[in-house]
Design an enzyme around this catalytic site. Structure first.
Site, mmCIF file in Angstrom:
data_model
loop_
_atom_site.group_PDB
_atom_site.id
_atom_site.type_symbol
_atom_site.label_atom_id
_atom_site.label_comp_id
_atom_site.label_asym_id
_atom_site.label_seq_id
_atom_site.Cartn_x
_atom_site.Cartn_y
_atom_site.Cartn_z
ATOM 1 N N ASP A 1 -13.902 -53.638 -22.795
ATOM 2 C CA ASP A 1 -14.386 -54.890 -22.214
ATOM 3 C C ASP A 1 -14.464 -55.971 -23.282
ATOM 4 O O ASP A 1 -14.400 -55.699 -24.483
ATOM 5 C CB ASP A 1 -15.770 -54.677 -21.586
ATOM 6 C CG ASP A 1 -15.704 -53.767 -20.368
ATOM 7 O OD1 ASP A 1 -14.700 -53.833 -19.628
ATOM 8 O OD2 ASP A 1 -16.648 -52.985 -20.165
ATOM 9 N N CYS A 2 -14.648 -57.189 -22.807
ATOM 10 C CA CYS A 2 -14.816 -58.351 -23.656
ATOM 11 C C CYS A 2 -15.976 -58.084 -24.620
ATOM 12 O O CYS A 2 -16.992 -57.529 -24.203
ATOM 13 C CB CYS A 2 -15.123 -59.567 -22.787
ATOM 14 S SG CYS A 2 -15.283 -61.107 -23.676
ATOM 15 N N PRO A 3 -15.820 -58.392 -25.856
ATOM 16 C CA PRO A 3 -14.775 -59.172 -26.521
ATOM 17 C C PRO A 3 -13.727 -58.329 -27.245
ATOM 18 O O PRO A 3 -12.939 -58.862 -28.026
ATOM 19 C CB PRO A 3 -15.564 -59.989 -27.537
ATOM 20 C CG PRO A 3 -16.620 -59.021 -28.002
ATOM 21 C CD PRO A 3 -16.989 -58.240 -26.743
ATOM 22 N N ASP B 1 -9.178 -55.710 -19.157
ATOM 23 C CA ASP B 1 -10.297 -56.637 -19.011
ATOM 24 C C ASP B 1 -9.848 -57.868 -18.235
ATOM 25 O O ASP B 1 -9.028 -58.653 -18.712
ATOM 26 C CB ASP B 1 -10.813 -57.033 -20.391
ATOM 27 C CG ASP B 1 -11.950 -58.038 -20.332
ATOM 28 O OD1 ASP B 1 -12.610 -58.143 -19.279
ATOM 29 O OD2 ASP B 1 -12.179 -58.719 -21.345
#
Length: 95
Positions: free
Chosen positions: A32-34, A59
């Site tokens: 997932d981000c980042p 993502d």
């Protein structure tokens, strides 16, 4: 996702590479981000100006992240694809 032979030739013409082996692959699927963007930044730091990296991730927010990142950093977003929840980006490092 693999690029078709036509697309590979087109990308090579755009970025001036003679071989797909010149493109550094970054697998950020499941992160997932980042993390996809951070992994891309790390890969870009490791290559020379004009070299390319391909990032593959899952993502959904990465679409906006990579658009903004390239606009702000000067790197070129050569190609962006989405296919069944898998996002692929081809970036060329700025000079």
């Amino acid at each position: 996702m693999m690029f078709s032979p036509w697309r590979i030739n087109h990308i090579q013409a755009l970025v001036g590479h003679s071989s797909v082996a010149d493109i550094v692959e970054v697998d950020a699927k499941g992160l997932d981000c980042p993390m996809p963007l951070l992994m891309a930044k790390r890969a870009l730091n490791a290559v020379g100006p004009g070299d390319c990296i391909r990032i593959v991730c899952t993502d959904q927010g990465s679409v906006r992240d990579f658009d903004v990142f390239c606009a702000q950093s000067g790197h070129i977003l050569v190609e962006s694809n989405a296919d069944e929840g898998v996002y692929t980006y081809l970036l060329q490092k700025a000079a």
